[in-house]
Enzyme design. Structure first.
Site, PDB file in Angstrom:
ATOM      1  N   ALA A   1       0.763   5.141  -2.358  1.00 24.19           N
ATOM      2  CA  ALA A   1       0.619   5.297  -3.801  1.00 24.19           C
ATOM      3  C   ALA A   1       1.884   4.998  -4.449  1.00 24.19           C
ATOM      4  CB  ALA A   1       0.500   6.709  -4.141  1.00 24.19           C
TER       5      ALA A   1
ATOM      6  N   ASN B   1      -5.778  11.856   0.583  1.00 24.22           N
ATOM      7  CA  ASN B   1      -5.084  11.280   1.224  1.00 24.22           C
ATOM      8  C   ASN B   1      -5.854  10.546   2.241  1.00 24.22           C
ATOM      9  OD1 ASN B   1      -2.165  10.386   2.149  1.00 24.22           O
ATOM     10  ND2 ASN B   1      -2.903  11.529   4.001  1.00 24.22           N
ATOM     11  N   LYS B   2      -5.157   9.363   3.148  1.00 30.59           N
ATOM     12  CA  LYS B   2      -5.781   8.634   3.663  1.00 30.59           C
ATOM     13  C   LYS B   2      -6.997   9.308   4.674  1.00 30.59           C
ATOM     14  CE  LYS B   2      -5.463   5.183   4.008  1.00 30.59           C
ATOM     15  NZ  LYS B   2      -6.142   4.115   3.490  1.00 30.59           N
TER      16      LYS B   2
ATOM     17  N   ASP C   1      -2.256  10.688  -2.028  1.00 39.09           N
ATOM     18  CA  ASP C   1      -2.473   9.422  -3.152  1.00 39.09           C
ATOM     19  C   ASP C   1      -2.845  10.018  -4.420  1.00 39.09           C
ATOM     20  OD1 ASP C   1      -2.698   6.380  -2.004  1.00 39.09           O
ATOM     21  OD2 ASP C   1      -2.970   8.121  -0.258  1.00 39.09           O
TER      22      ASP C   1
ATOM     23  N   ARG D   1       0.857  -1.131  -0.047  1.00 37.43           N
ATOM     24  CA  ARG D   1      -0.043  -0.224   0.132  1.00 37.43           C
ATOM     25  C   ARG D   1       0.929   1.070   0.026  1.00 37.43           C
ATOM     26  NH1 ARG D   1       1.621   1.680   4.088  1.00 37.43           N
ATOM     27  NH2 ARG D   1       0.696   3.565   3.898  1.00 37.43           N
TER      28      ARG D   1
ATOM     29  N   GLN E   1      -2.732   2.098  10.079  1.00 34.08           N
ATOM     30  CA  GLN E   1      -1.433   2.294   9.296  1.00 34.08           C
ATOM     31  C   GLN E   1      -0.375   3.035  10.212  1.00 34.08           C
ATOM     32  OE1 GLN E   1      -4.170   3.120   7.949  1.00 34.08           O
ATOM     33  NE2 GLN E   1      -4.112   2.500   5.807  1.00 34.08           N
TER      34      GLN E   1
END
Length: 343
Positions: free
Chosen positions: A49, A238-239, A228, A47, A187
């Site tokens: 990008a 993004n996350k 990302d 994981r 994460q």
């Protein structure tokens, strides 16, 4: 200081550090087929990008080695995750090699392998350049807040936002990283904390909802996150949770920086409203491991990403330099510079 690579090409197979198993175990996957690579991307064994893009490139090489239809492998890999633009960027580069090719099959395999290796090594060089450019933004003693994981596990090596923290540490700056746990897949708690422990960098894991309190109590000097996909406007996907963090940073007067290679900048996407947002399995929210924590029948919404508006972003750090607002002008200039043109 320990070092590691999450992605390694062994000539006939792709070796990935399985991020689903960290921190409990350090397990490597050996993949020999494009469908295995697509599954690893989809299931988040790999994981981040840049890492996704590099893995997909090697997935095309594996298809060529097996004599499979490259158009089918390309489509399979493109469907693995929709938000990270590096996936499509890397596959487009590979497609330029194989599309319309009419020479010997072995020569094509060699050309594809060379291109995939180039993508991987360019990522490492870009990450180091991002860290060097960011040094001017980091005080000699800095408390830095980071979301998700953007280090060696999310790239081929070093990392983007977490790589900035690593390079600042290596440069002798006294940095302390506060790591959002980053729900629902943790994460930050699982991966970023594992990386910084491996590298000997001081850090503290916090709950996602504690970020505003930590800014208020400890005086955070800057927030740095990855991306990302970055739209032409500077809006950044993004996350999930990044947008909330940017709002808290603005309220507390904390600079909010995005770190990403120019391959993450999508000038064809005008704004964040046009970025596709992946929605993931409800089980990521309804269960904690094997245990159900949400009542049966309660609806769940589980977006993997959110979009932070450009006006909340202080600067975007790339391998070609630092972009400041207005991003509509600064981002295209850095993309041109990275491609070898004039800024």
């Amino acid at each position: 200081m320990s070092t590691f690579r999450s992605i390694e090409w062994k000539g006939d197979r792709l070796v990935l550090l399985d991020q689903r198993r960290i921190p409990e175990a350090k397990v490597f996957l050996e993949l020999t087929a494009p469908e295995e690579v697509a599954a690893a991307i989809r299931e988040m064994a790999v994981r981040g990008a840049p890492a996704i893009g590099a893995a997909a490139a090697f997935g095309v090489v594996l298809a060529a080695r097996r004599g499979e239809a490259l158009a089918e492998a390309d489509a399979l890999l493109r469907a693995s995750r929709p938000t990270a633009v590096n996936l499509f960027w890397a596959l487009d580069r590979m497609k330029r090699v194989w599309e319309g090719y009419s020479g010997a099959a072995q020569a094509l395999v060699q050309a594809l392998e060379a291109e995939a290796l180039k993508i991987a090594e360019e990522d490492v060089a870009a990450n180091k350049a991002i860290g060097r450019h960011a040094l001017e933004l980091i005080p000699d003693e800095a408390r830095i807040l980071h979301h998700c994981n953007t280090g060696s596990l999310a790239t081929v090596d070093y990392g983007t936002a977490l790589g900035i923290i690593r390079i600042a540490h290596e440069a002798g700056k006294k940095v302390h990283a506060f790591l959002d746990e980053t729900r629902p897949r943790l994460q930050g708690a699982r991966l970023s904390a594992w990386e910084l422990r491996e590298l000997g960098i001081p850090h503290t894991v916090i709950a996602d909802g504690a970020s505003g309190h930590v800014m208020q109590k400890f005086g955070i000097d800057l927030v740095v996150v990855g991306a990302d996909r970055i739209a032409a406007s500077g809006d950044t996907a993004n996350k999930i949770g990044t947008y909330n963090l940017a709002i808290a940073a603005r309220h507390h007067g904390v600079p909010f920086y995005v770190a990403a290679p120019t391959s993450t900048v999508d000038l064809e996407t005008p704004s964040g409203a046009a970025i596709p947002i992946e929605e993931r399995d409800a089980r990521e929210l309804t269960h904690c491991g094997p245990v159900r924590v949400v009542p049966e029948g309660s609806p769940v919404y589980n977006p993997a990403f959110d979009v932070t508006p450009a006006e909340l972003i202080s600067a975007i750090v790339t391998e070609a330099g630092i972009a400041y607002p207005p991003y509509e002008k600064s981002l295209p200039a850095l993309v041109r510079k990275a491609q070898g043109g004039h800024p």
